[in-house]
Design a protein around this motif. Structure first.
Motif, PDB file in Angstrom:
ATOM      1  N   PRO A  31       0.843  -1.213   0.000  1.00 23.74           N
ATOM      2  CA  PRO A  31       0.000   0.000   0.000  1.00 23.74           C
ATOM      3  C   PRO A  31       0.874   1.257   0.000  1.00 23.74           C
ATOM      4  N   VAL A  32       0.447   2.287  -0.690  1.00 19.37           N
ATOM      5  CA  VAL A  32       1.239   3.525  -0.836  1.00 19.37           C
ATOM      6  C   VAL A  32       1.647   4.090   0.527  1.00 19.37           C
ATOM      7  N   ASP A  33       0.739   4.008   1.519  1.00 15.21           N
ATOM      8  CA  ASP A  33       1.060   4.605   2.828  1.00 15.21           C
ATOM      9  C   ASP A  33       2.073   3.776   3.614  1.00 15.21           C
ATOM     10  N   GLN A  34       2.503   2.634   3.064  1.00 15.50           N
ATOM     11  CA  GLN A  34       3.512   1.822   3.783  1.00 15.50           C
ATOM     12  C   GLN A  34       4.864   1.812   3.076  1.00 15.50           C
TER      13      GLN A  34
END
Ligand SMILES: Cc1cc2nc3c(=O)[nH]c(=O)nc-3n(C[C@H](O)[C@H](O)[C@H](O)COP(=O)(O)OP(=O)(O)OC[C@H]3O[C@@H](n4cnc5c(N)ncnc54)[C@H](O)[C@@H]3O)c2cc1C
Length: 224
Positions: A31-34
């Motif tokens: 995921p982009v936020d990780q």
């Protein structure tokens, strides 16, 4: 680590324990936020992590503690009629290791001084992992030799010393000379970045003409 496709398999080493793992990524989507740092800069992140790992593996205070423990052990163990620490051959190895540990402590202070002045670590930082891991292994090797026949005991023997810690260290520290960048790779880094020697030769490229003559796909065809 809970994302589907990540599989962690423990690796058992010659110590008999599994202290680290191999990790498989099968069609994993992050995921982009990780994302750590920026997308496409994984190599930069990996290198920064390796820098910390190499510094941690080469901690001179840990070396000093091991050396003091070794001195205590050699005062207790006996070889023939006398104490191990009074044996001329073992004592010679001990003093040589003491000099190495002292040098690594001075080197650690040099790195600290550079850091406080905002200066790069330079050569002092590059040698830490190579030198400290080798010395740590030699300290454990001397401890095992100082124990004489008892040195080969490992695992649940009533006669083993310090719960088998010296034997465990001897086997595990051999791995640390490899992990985090092998001794040979460290020497390449010291030569190329520290001593500014010529870079390791790359594999020779085969010309398009030679490839064509041998019936291989040429670079131009590959690029197309
Ligand atoms: C105790 C331990 C813990 C580890 N923990 C982790 C971990 O937590 N995470 C992780 O990702 N990995 C970990 N590793 C793996 C470790 O990073 C690799 O074992 C190491 O980078 C060497 O890679 P390799 O085993 O593929 O050997 P190779 O790269 O195949 O090397 C084999 C031999 O060839 C030599 N060699 C290779 N290239 C060159 C060159 N260009 N010049 C000169 N000599 C060369 C090497 O020095 C070595 O002697 C661990 C390994 C050990 C032993």
């Amino acid at each position: 680590m809970d994302i589907p496709g990540i599989e962690v398999r423990p690796l058992k080493t010659m110590t008999g324990h599994a202290e680290f793992n191999e990790t498989f990524f099968t069609n994993v989507r992050v995921p982009v936020d990780q994302i750590v740092g920026q997308r496409g800069q994984g190599w930069f992140v990996a290198n920064a992590t390796l820098g910390h790992e190499r510094g941690m593996l080469g901690d001179p205070d840990a070396l000093e503690n091991r050396l003091q423990a070794l001195i205590g052990l050699m005062q207790q163990e006996s070889i023939g009629e006398g104490r191990a620490i009074d044996n001329a051959v073992l004592r010679d190895r001990l003093v040589a290791l003491q000099a190495e540990v002292t040098a690594m402590k001075c080197n650690g202070m040099r790195i600290l001084s550079n850091s406080l002045k905002g200066e790069p670590g330079g050569m002092a930082k590059l040698i830490v992992k190579l030198q400290s891991c080798e010395v740590a292994h030699q300290i454990s090797a001397l401890a095992i030799d100082a124990m004489g026949e008892m040195g080969i005991l490992y695992h649940r023997s009533p006669r083993e010393r310090d719960g088998g810690a010296w034997q465990w260290n001897y086997m595990f520290q051999l791995g640390l000379i490899i992990g985090g960048g092998t001794a040979q790779i460290q020497k390449n880094i010291i030569a190329e970045r520290g001593l500014e020697m010529p870079r390791e030769p790359k594999l020779a490229r085969i010309s398009d003409e030679a490839k064509g003559a041998a019936g291989m796909q040429t670079d131009r065809q590959g690029a197309a």
